[in-house]
Design a protein around this motif. Structure first.
Motif, short mmCIF file in Angstrom:
data_model
loop_
_atom_site.label_atom_id
_atom_site.label_comp_id
_atom_site.label_asym_id
_atom_site.label_seq_id
_atom_site.Cartn_x
_atom_site.Cartn_y
_atom_site.Cartn_z
N GLU A 1 0.83 -1.21 0.00
CA GLU A 1 0.00 0.00 0.00
C GLU A 1 0.86 1.25 0.00
O GLU A 1 0.57 2.22 -0.69
CB GLU A 1 -0.91 -0.01 1.24
N ALA A 2 1.94 1.20 0.78
CA ALA A 2 2.81 2.37 0.88
C ALA A 2 3.47 2.69 -0.46
O ALA A 2 3.56 3.84 -0.87
CB ALA A 2 3.87 2.13 1.94
N VAL A 3 3.92 1.63 -1.17
CA VAL A 3 4.56 1.84 -2.49
C VAL A 3 3.53 2.35 -3.49
O VAL A 3 3.79 3.28 -4.27
CB VAL A 3 5.22 0.54 -2.97
N ARG A 4 2.34 1.74 -3.48
CA ARG A 4 1.29 2.19 -4.40
C ARG A 4 0.94 3.66 -4.14
O ARG A 4 0.66 4.42 -5.08
CB ARG A 4 0.05 1.32 -4.23
N GLU A 5 0.92 4.03 -2.86
CA GLU A 5 0.55 5.40 -2.52
C GLU A 5 1.57 6.39 -3.08
O GLU A 5 1.21 7.44 -3.61
CB GLU A 5 0.45 5.54 -0.99
N ILE A 6 2.85 6.04 -2.97
CA ILE A 6 3.89 6.93 -3.52
C ILE A 6 3.72 7.08 -5.03
O ILE A 6 3.81 8.18 -5.57
CB ILE A 6 5.30 6.40 -3.17
N LYS A 7 3.47 5.97 -5.71
CA LYS A 7 3.30 6.03 -7.16
C LYS A 7 2.09 6.89 -7.52
O LYS A 7 2.11 7.62 -8.52
CB LYS A 7 3.15 4.61 -7.73
N SER A 8 1.06 6.83 -6.68
CA SER A 8 -0.12 7.66 -6.92
C SER A 8 0.21 9.14 -6.73
O SER A 8 -0.23 9.99 -7.51
CB SER A 8 -1.24 7.25 -5.96
N TYR A 9 1.00 9.43 -5.69
CA TYR A 9 1.43 10.82 -5.49
C TYR A 9 2.14 11.34 -6.74
O TYR A 9 1.88 12.44 -7.21
CB TYR A 9 2.42 10.92 -4.31
N LEU A 10 3.09 10.49 -7.24
CA LEU A 10 3.90 10.92 -8.39
C LEU A 10 3.00 11.23 -9.59
O LEU A 10 3.18 12.24 -10.27
CB LEU A 10 4.91 9.84 -8.76
N LYS A 11 2.03 10.38 -9.79
CA LYS A 11 1.15 10.56 -10.95
C LYS A 11 0.34 11.85 -10.84
O LYS A 11 0.23 12.62 -11.80
CB LYS A 11 0.22 9.34 -11.05
N ARG A 12 -0.20 12.08 -9.64
CA ARG A 12 -1.07 13.25 -9.48
C ARG A 12 -0.28 14.56 -9.43
O ARG A 12 -0.73 15.58 -9.94
CB ARG A 12 -1.91 13.08 -8.21
N ILE A 13 0.94 14.51 -8.82
CA ILE A 13 1.76 15.74 -8.81
C ILE A 13 2.24 16.04 -10.23
O ILE A 13 2.29 17.20 -10.65
CB ILE A 13 2.96 15.59 -7.85
N PHE A 14 2.55 14.99 -10.99
CA PHE A 14 3.00 15.16 -12.38
C PHE A 14 1.91 15.85 -13.21
O PHE A 14 2.20 16.69 -14.06
CB PHE A 14 3.37 13.81 -12.97
N GLN A 15 0.67 15.53 -12.89
CA GLN A 15 -0.45 16.19 -13.58
C GLN A 15 -0.46 17.69 -13.28
O GLN A 15 -0.67 18.52 -14.17
CB GLN A 15 -1.77 15.54 -13.13
N LEU A 16 -0.19 18.03 -12.01
CA LEU A 16 -0.12 19.45 -11.62
C LEU A 16 1.01 20.17 -12.34
O LEU A 16 0.85 21.28 -12.85
CB LEU A 16 0.10 19.55 -10.11
N VAL A 17 2.18 19.48 -12.39
CA VAL A 17 3.34 20.11 -13.01
C VAL A 17 3.10 20.32 -14.51
O VAL A 17 3.44 21.38 -15.06
CB VAL A 17 4.60 19.24 -12.78
N ARG A 18 2.49 19.35 -15.15
CA ARG A 18 2.22 19.49 -16.59
C ARG A 18 1.19 20.59 -16.85
O ARG A 18 1.20 21.22 -17.91
CB ARG A 18 1.72 18.17 -17.18
N PHE A 19 0.30 20.84 -15.84
CA PHE A 19 -0.65 21.94 -16.00
C PHE A 19 0.09 23.28 -15.96
O PHE A 19 -0.20 24.19 -16.74
CB PHE A 19 -1.71 21.87 -14.89
N LEU A 20 1.07 23.37 -15.05
CA LEU A 20 1.82 24.62 -14.93
C LEU A 20 2.84 24.77 -16.06
O LEU A 20 3.14 25.89 -16.48
CB LEU A 20 2.55 24.67 -13.58
N PHE A 21 3.38 23.65 -16.55
CA PHE A 21 4.37 23.67 -17.64
C PHE A 21 3.84 22.82 -18.80
O PHE A 21 4.20 21.64 -18.92
CB PHE A 21 5.72 23.12 -17.15
#
Length: 1665
Positions: A1418-1438
């Protein structure tokens, strides 16, 4: 600039200053002669000895003239014209001094030069009778280490001694005699020593007589009143005694200590000292003086032994000296005894009252009070007031009989005065003395002085009536005998307790004391006193400095010491003199002369004095402001030198007035000298006018203070406490102003002695002192006037004022008749403001003496304008006060009390202005009154006050139909005023606007209505700071707001306090809380506060904040409409409380809703799942501290439906649960199961129906399976099979990772201005980021925690938006990466806040009970989920950033040839792209995120791999016991790869069979760094570097190129892994495997990682035998 200065000097007439005139002393008709030979040099200072003199010129040169015997040995060298002292050339001397026959000079650097007669060591040179040339002397402080040389400011020289005043205001002495003030009996003293008795005191000036010394010392700071000791420290006798007679009680404070003087705490040495002193004195003096000195001083010995112990009483009497002096023998005759009885029957009060009239007689004739015998003033201050109180309490007890005694005493007073006033100016010759002339005079004088001294001692119960009450004196008071039964001790205590309720004490300004001469001074004296020149009321010598108590409070500003007499000049231009008066040199005929008496000098006030050997000179103001010189003392007739006359009262030397303006007067032995200035262009005359008028002005102010203000303050029934307070404040300000004027007068006197540069004038340099003092006084007196103070004062003071009307008119300069007392008082106390016009006029006159272009002219002109402006302004203030007073007289009485305030002034009112209220009732009466602080709306008997600070006014436009309307806005009211004409509207608009503007500025420069139409209109600011109390608004009723306003509404930062204790401090917008703020709500039940710190919107909590409840709970998270809404953390209780718990997750309308983690610390459980209405509802996971793990569905806080339950020993239940199944830590409660499968740790499982209780036994209906017997996987370990089974099952029923922490990401999207993820304007998002950063920075500026420098720089760099133009390159990718690292470093950035929150929730989930190995996936999956969702934010800004997995195209310059690891050849084309070229969320965001999440994540890996890592570690430890060669051989490493030599501590050594931990050491060290890195990419780089190190080592051994094969490489790498001893290698391997970039798996780094992984498993299965 130089030419400018030269022109200025010429304008001032510098060449006509410092002219030296001399004449021979001893005659009143003299002709001053100009001293020749100075070649036009300006003399700044002069000093005279017995037969010679010194001159100091403007250039710092010193000249000598007269008889200079030390220059050429025995024969006298006489210089008629001044001779330059060449030794001092280039030293720039700043002051000179002359003794009888020696000289001194002080240079700019504080070095002292001495020369002349040195027979008594007065030149500080040992064994040398004469010092012919100026010689520097060393003065060093032995108390400092290393020795520091002492810098000197001033010198004074006597007959046989010299005193020096240091920069630190301490006195240093050398020479011979008791006049040194040193504790020594060895003379001469040739090494300068400090006068320790005055150490620590601030000495202002020193003066030397022939054989005595004076010092002007600043008073110590006023300390708290200490209790008076009841007994003397030495003899233990009572200090205040009471004697009970038949018909009266005698109270006396004239205690006399019988132990005598204790000069050095060594009593026996005193007699020896005096006799040795006498021998020394006999050697150095000549003529009649030596004869006098040779007489044995038997009387003096006796007196020294019997003098009261001053030092002890200073300590025992609160710093005040006791005055009793005992004398030997019965000297008084019978008449004197009668006098004593008369004195006993008198009271101090009667004496003062009956003789008060004689005070005012001035200098015309000696007052009767001064003819009373020697009065040794006693303890001032505390002890005097204690005795007064005691007498008062006694008097109140005995009533009428006291008055009768007073009356009897008054009738007897005349006889007493006649006895003590008998002149002793013609003493009869001593029996047996046939000599006549000066010697006989000296002998008779000594006897006369001693007789006076004895009389003074016996009459010490009398008090000097000229002393003010605060100075007091020792006295014996006779009261009727009704008190004879009362205990004296009780009476003393009662007396001490009483204090005056109202008293005028002088107000001293610390700042003024630092910049101007202090008036809080004392005169100290020591040395020989046989002529009374010490001023202590006796003829005793003093070995140490002693304070002349009768001069306390007299404000002495300058002292002079003659041959055998002393002079003290006061700030009131009066001179006190004491000592020898045989030639009338004291300027009065009063006796005794052993205490200071006022000299009777005509003229308008003395401002400079000089004391010669037997005469005195007084420089006084004349009517035309030109100084007049007065002489008193010996007059030598032309007939016979043996006959002498004396001038008993000072005589004006008319011839001196003709030579110019005298600035300095110097007296010596036979000569007098003056320094004269010529009045060029009126400059000098203007300076003298300024100084003279200032001194007279001070005298007037002092008279008002003592003759009017002090009596007024002492009156009873002065009205209300408010009136008394205002009067006291006015008196205090008046006293402060008076003191400043006195200081300025003294400063001007000193100024006239000096260079007289205009820019050094105090009213120019320190103008703010004068302006502030006048302004403060004006404020206090106008406040007193407005409250009708003078009218209230006139009633209780009618008797006093009627008697003193003449005095009042004289002081106020009112000549009109039939004036009201109120008007006289008014004029009297407003009189000081006229002085400002005088300043302005005099400064203007001084300015005309300079060229217009000079800086002096400009400075004088500006200052003149400044004083004139203040005078006009204060005049306007007076008119305002009078206008307001006349208004209060006509105003209806009911409202006066509530509206009348001291500082409130009327500006205008509407009774004659035609102002009305719009929409007012037909019969309503509306009266508007504008004050300087409020607009009052009066209606019949009611009125409302609108503070001007919260009042806004604007003219209504005519289009609205309001032709002459004014709109008034206040916080809770809004109304329109209609004026009758446009002119009225304009006037009221201007008046209100100006009043508001002045009220906001805090000044009171309010122009009277109608006065000065050309004043520019002042528009008050719409936005302002003010304080207001709400009275109407239901939400804010009775609340107090203090802060910023905008158009009638709180707007900006402010503090709001409610009556019930609530308080908000923060920002407001349009009247409501909006922005960041702090809120407190008192909880009366718990006696604590609820406390919120965070954001608000439209009066409600909205946004992020922290709410600390009084119960101890703390919520940190998002709010909406005063409710918890969004993501938040709630801490309930503490670890020691009954139910500590913690919840972090999503809230909706104050309830837990959505995904959240609940940590029940008491039960040791943690729930991670969905919530609804504060209950567990939906999928979730529960772990306990005992290792139980449950995953499944929840409904209303209970498990129901399908789920999985695991115990610590890997027993698994998978199936359905009943709806009343509850989980506890050890599963001891009722556990009802339904259909399911129970899998045992060995892989066996049971399928069927389960029911019962886990701890008590479970009933099973089902089938038991043993799969390992039938399946082909029987070779696999059972534990591995179970783990694989569990891994496959876990996570299916948990909350999907992307559903977790949605509120956190939504909050971030909202901050960027997006309603939903990815939906919004990118530029608006960047604007929101900039606003957030700026707002947070401002907020942190106001907070106590200052941002670090690096943090500030980070914020500044984040304010720039990265711009990307053209094709996306690796450089732009790196720039984005850098921006993200900076953004995530600060929580002030939305992305940084997001990362900080995610780290917090992650740690909250997986730390503590959450550190359960089952949660790793669960902990590993959660980190991967963070990466995916933060990457979405970054791509919105850039938006230019490519999608996940896209490749950034190469630039030709970026392609570098590199050596292929396995082929050994250079290859520009790799089989996989380089890391960083493929865009992935892992590569971009893990460097930011993983270091923060690493500790909890790695802990889960360590727990999950614990079993296999234990096996691995056991193998590592065993294999590492072998030597390098043994291990290489055991692992099958080919011999050619074995290193032949290794480097140990920098030395190359051959590998032997015993070598251990030396082979491939660099590769081992490199691999060990894998534990210090966080991201998989960094760990892979470490592995790659390890392989390269291995290759490098092998290359050095083989010395030829080679190609690795995996068979060759693997054993070598296995050796390195073993030697690296990495404890948690399994965890490292699994972390890399789970989180490495997918595209790296098949590249070179992927192969290397696979090799490491293989090594890890190989070590676990390695056969050790």
């Amino acid at each position: 600039m130089a030419s400018q200065e030269r022109s200025s000097e010429e304008a001032e007439g510098a060449k006509e200053r410092g002219l030296v005139y001399t004449w021979r002393a001893g005659s009143c008709s003299i002709t001053p002669e100009r001293l020749p030979g100075l070649c036009g040099k300006t003399v700044l200072q002069a000093a005279l000895g017995t037969n010679h003199g010194l001159l100091l010129t403007e250039g710092g040169e010193v000249y000598s003239f007269g008889k200079l015997p030390w220059r050429s040995g025995p024969e006298e060298f006489c210089a008629n014209s001044p001779i330059l002292e060449n030794t001092l050339l280039g030293q720039h001397v700043i002051t000179v001094a002359a003794g009888s026959f020696h000289n001194g000079a002080v240079t700019e650097g504080g070095v002292v030069y001495m020369w002349g007669n040195n027979s008594s060591g007065q030149c500080a040179v040992a064994n040398q009778p004469y010092v012919p040339e100026p010689q520097p002397i060393s003065i060093s402080d032995s108390e400092t280490s290393p020795l520091l040389s002492v810098r000197i400011l001033q010198l004074a020289c006597g007959e046989e001694h010299t005193l020096a005043l240091s920069l630190s205001r301490e006195i240093w002495a050398w020479g011979s005699g008791c006049q040194l003030g040193l504790i020594t009996t060895t003379f001469p003293v040739t090494k300068p020593q400090k006068v320790e008795h005055l150490a620590g005191r601030v000495v202002l000036q020193i003066a030397c007589g022939a054989y005595h010394s004076l010092a002007l010392v600043q008073c110590l700071p006023v300390q708290e009143m200490k209790p008076i000791p009841e007994r003397c420290n030495h003899c233990s006798q009572l200090l205040i005694t009471m004697t009970d007679k038949e018909d009266h009680v005698i109270i006396s404070d004239s205690h006399c200590c019988p132990l005598g003087v204790a000069l050095a705490d060594k009593q026996p040495e005193n007699h020896a000292f005096c006799s040795s002193l006498e021998n020394l004195e006999g050697k150095s003096v000549t003529g009649s003086e030596s004869e006098d000195c040779k007489k044995p001083l038997v009387e003096e010995h006796a007196l020294v032994a019997l003098e009261s112990d001053r030092a002890s009483l200073l300590s025992s009497n609160n710093g005040q000296e006791d005055s009793g002096i005992s004398s030997p023998g019965n000297i008084l005759c019978a008449d004197k005894k009668e006098v004593k009885e008369y004195l006993i029957s008198l009271s101090d009060h009667t004496l003062n009252e009956s003789l008060e009239k004689s005070i005012c007689t001035g200098s015309e004739q000696p007052s009767q009070g001064e003819q009373i015998g020697a009065c040794i003033p006693g303890p001032p201050g505390t002890s005097a007031s204690a005795l007064n109180s005691l007498v008062a309490s006694c008097a109140s007890a005995v009533g009428v009989r006291v008055a009768a005694t007073y009356e009897a005493g008054a009738l007897s007073l005349k006889k007493v005065m006649n006895f003590y006033g008998t002149p002793s100016n013609e003493p009869s010759p001593q029996p047996g003395s046939g000599s006549t002339g000066p010697e006989a005079l000296k002998d008779s004088r000594e006897e006369q002085v001693k007789l006076e001294s004895m009389q003074g001692k016996k009459s010490s119960s009398l008090v000097d009536i000229r002393e003010e009450e605060s100075e007091g004196g020792s006295r014996r008071l006779s009261l009727p005998g009704l008190l004879s039964q009362v205990s004296p001790r009780l009476l003393r205590k009662v007396g001490r307790a009483k204090m005056r309720t109202v008293a005028l004490t002088p107000t001293y300004s610390g700042e003024a004391d630092a910049l101007l001469p202090s008036l809080r001074t004392e005169v100290w004296s020591w040395g020989r006193g046989k002529d009374g020149q010490l001023g202590h009321g006796d003829v005793l010598p003093r070995l140490q400095p002693l304070c002349v108590k009768s001069l306390d409070g007299k404000e002495v500003i300058h002292i002079s010491a003659g041959g055998h007499h002393s002079l003290a000049l006061t700030a009131k231009s009066q001179v006190y003199s004491w000592g020898s008066n045989i030639f009338g040199q004291l300027g009065h005929t009063n006796s005794p002369t052993t205490v200071p008496r006022l000299a009777k000098v005509c003229g308008n006030g003395v401002w400079s004095t000089a004391a010669g050997s037997d005469y005195s000179l007084f420089l006084a103001d004349e009517e035309d402001f030109q100084p007049g010189l007065y002489y008193c003392g010996q007059e030598t007739t032309t007939d016979s030198l043996s006959e002498s006359n004396c001038s008993k009262s000072p005589v004006l030397l008319l011839s001196c007035s003709k030579i110019g303006y005298i600035s300095n007067v110097i007296a010596g032995g036979d000569n007098c000298l003056v320094l004269v200035d010529k009045n060029i262009m009126g400059y000098i005359a203007s300076l003298h006018e300024l100084a003279s008028t200032e001194r007279r002005f001070y005298f007037r102010l002092s008279e008002i203070k003592s003759q009017v203000l002090r009596p007024l303050l002492g009156l009873d029934n002065l009205g209300s406490a408010n009136t008394i307070q205002l009067l006291q404040e006015m008196a205090s300000r008046f006293s402060k102003l008076c003191y400043l004027i006195g200081q300025h007068g003294a400063s001007l006197s000193s100024f006239l002695h000096g260079v007289k540069e205009a820019r050094s004038l105090a009213i120019l340099k320190h103008s703010s002192l004068f302006l502030d003092s006048y302004t403060e006084y004006c404020t206090s007196i106008t406040n007193f006037l407005v409250m009708g103070g003078f009218m209230l004062l006139a009633k209780p003071a009618i008797d006093f004022l009627s008697k003193s009307q003449e005095l009042l008119q004289k002081l106020s300069e009112y000549n009109e008749e039939n004036l009201q007392l109120v008007d006289v008082l008014n004029a009297l106390f407003f009189m000081p403001f006229g002085r400002l016009h005088d300043y302005a006029r005099t400064l203007l006159k001084l300015a005309t003496c300079f060229e217009v272009a000079s800086p002096e002219y400009q400075k004088l002109q500006d200052s003149s304008s400044c004083y004139e402006s203040l005078a006009v302004h204060l005049g306007r203030k007076r008119k305002e006060a009078e206008y307001t007073l006349s208004f209060w007289k006509t105003f209806p009485g009911k409202m006066t009390d509530s509206l009348r305030k001291p500082d409130r002034r009327l500006i205008c009112e509407s009774s004659n202005r035609g102002l009305s209220l719009q929409h007012a009732g037909r019969f309503s009466v509306n009266w508007f009154i504008l004050f300087n602080d409020a607009l009052v709306h009066a209606q019949f008997s009611t009125h409302h006050i609108f503070a001007l600070s919260t009042l806004w006014v604007e003219a209504l436009s005519e289009e609205a139909g309001n032709v002459n309307g004014l709109k008034i806005t206040t916080p809770e009211e809004q109304f329109v005023l209609l004026s009758s004409t446009p002119q009225e509207k304009t006037k009221w608009l201007r008046a209100i606007s100006q009043a508001v503007d002045q009220a906001l500025k805090g000044t009171s420069d309010i122009i009277l209505y109608g006065a000065g139409g050309n004043v520019p209109r002042q528009e008050p600011p719409i936005s302002r700071s003010a304080k207001y109390v709400f009275y109407k608004d239901p939400r804010f009723k009775d609340a107090v707001y203090d802060g910023r306003w905008l158009s009638g509404k709180p707007h900006g930062r402010g503090i709001l306090k409610w009556a019930d204790g609530r308080m908000y401090s923060g920002t407001f917008r349009t009247g409501l809380e909006d922005g960041y703020g702090e809120y407190r709500v008192p909880n009366k039940a718990l006696n604590k506060d609820d406390h919120y710190v965070g954001y608000w919107k439209e009066g409600k909590m909205c946004g992020h904040g922290v709410y600390s409840y009084a119960t101890g709970e703390v919520y940190e998270g998002c709010f909406q409409d005063n409710m918890r809404h969004g993501h938040g953390l709630l801490r309930s209780g503490k670890l020691t409380s009954s139910s500590p718990s913690m919840f972090i997750g999503q809230w909706t309308m104050d309830k837990k809703s959505g995904y959240g983690v609940f940590d029940d610390i008491t039960r040791g459980e943690k729930y991670m799942g969905m919530w609804q209405d504060d209950l567990c509802q939906g999928n979730g996971v529960v772990v306990t501290q005992f290792g139980l793990y449950y995953e499944g569905a929840f409904s209303t806080n209970k498990m129901m439906g399908t789920g999985i339950l695991l115990s610590e020993d890997d027993t698994v239940y998978e199936g359905e649960f009943s709806d009343n199944w509850t989980l506890s830590g050890k599963l001891n409660f009722c556990c009802l199961f339904f259909k399911g499968t129970l899998t045992l740790p060995n892989g066996d499982y049971i399928e069927g129906l389960f029911s019962g209780e886990w701890g008590s036994g479970i009933k099973i209906t089902g089938t038991y399976f043993k799969p390992s017997l039938y399946e082909s996987e029987k070779d696999k370990p059972k534990a591995l099979l179970t783990d694989c089974f569990i891994r496959r099952k876990l996570g299916i029923l948990a909350v999907p990772p992307d559903e977790k922490w949605k509120a956190v990401f939504e909050e971030c999207w909202n901050q960027l201005g997006c309603e939903s993820p990815g939906q919004g304007d990118r530029w608006k998002a960047w604007d929101n980021i900039a606003v957030a950063l700026t707002t947070n920075r401002r907020q942190h500026k106001d907070s106590p925690e200052l941002l670090s420098r690096s943090h500030t720089q980070t914020l500044e760099s984040l304010e720039f938006i990265p711009q990307h133009i053209g094709a996306f390159t690796l450089e732009k990718y790196e720039n984005i990466k850098k921006y993200l690292i900076k953004a995530c470093d600060t929580p002030l950035h939305p992305l940084g806040k997001l990362v900080e929150t995610l780290v917090a929730v992650y740690r909250m989930t997986y730390v503590g009970v959450g550190a359960n190995r089952r949660l790793l996936q669960e902990a590993v999956r959660e980190i991967k989920s963070y990466l995916k969702r933060i990457f979405q934010l970054v791509r919105f800004l850039f938006p230019d950033l490519p999608e996940e997995g896209s490749t950034i195209p190469f630039q030709p310059t970026e392609v570098k040839g590199r050596r292929s690891f396995c082929s050994g050849k250079s290859d520009s084309r790799s089989e996989s792209p380089e890391p960083g070229y493929v865009v992935t969320s892992f590569g971009l965001l893990l460097p930011v995120l993983l270091p923060r999440l690493y500790p909890p994540l790695f802990m889960l890996y360590a727990l999950d791999n614990e079993r296999e890592e234990d096996v691995y570690w056991e193998c590592v430890l065993r294999l590492n016991k072998q030597t390098d060669m043994a291990l290489l051989s055991f692992l099958g490493v080919q011999v050619k790869f074995w290193p032949a030599t290794v480097s140990i501590l920098g030395e190359s050594r051959k590998v032997s069979s015993n070598t251990k931990d030396a082979c491939f050491a660099s590769a081992v060290e490199c691999l060990q760094q894998i534990s210090t890195t966080f991201t998989p990419a960094d760990k892979l780089k470490v592995i790659q570097q390890t392989f390269e190190e291995i290759s490098q080592n092998v290359l050095e051994s083989l010395q030829e190129d080679f190609l690795w094969s995996m068979d060759d490489l693997f054993p070598v790498f296995l050796y390195v892994v073993l030697r690296a001893r990495i404890r948690n290698l399994g965890s490292e391997v699994h972390l890399i495997e789970d989180l490495m970039d997918p595209y790296l798996q098949h590249g070179e780094q992927g192969i290397m990682f696979t090799t490491l992984k293989a090594c890890y498993y190989q070590i676990q299965h390695e056969k050790l035998t």
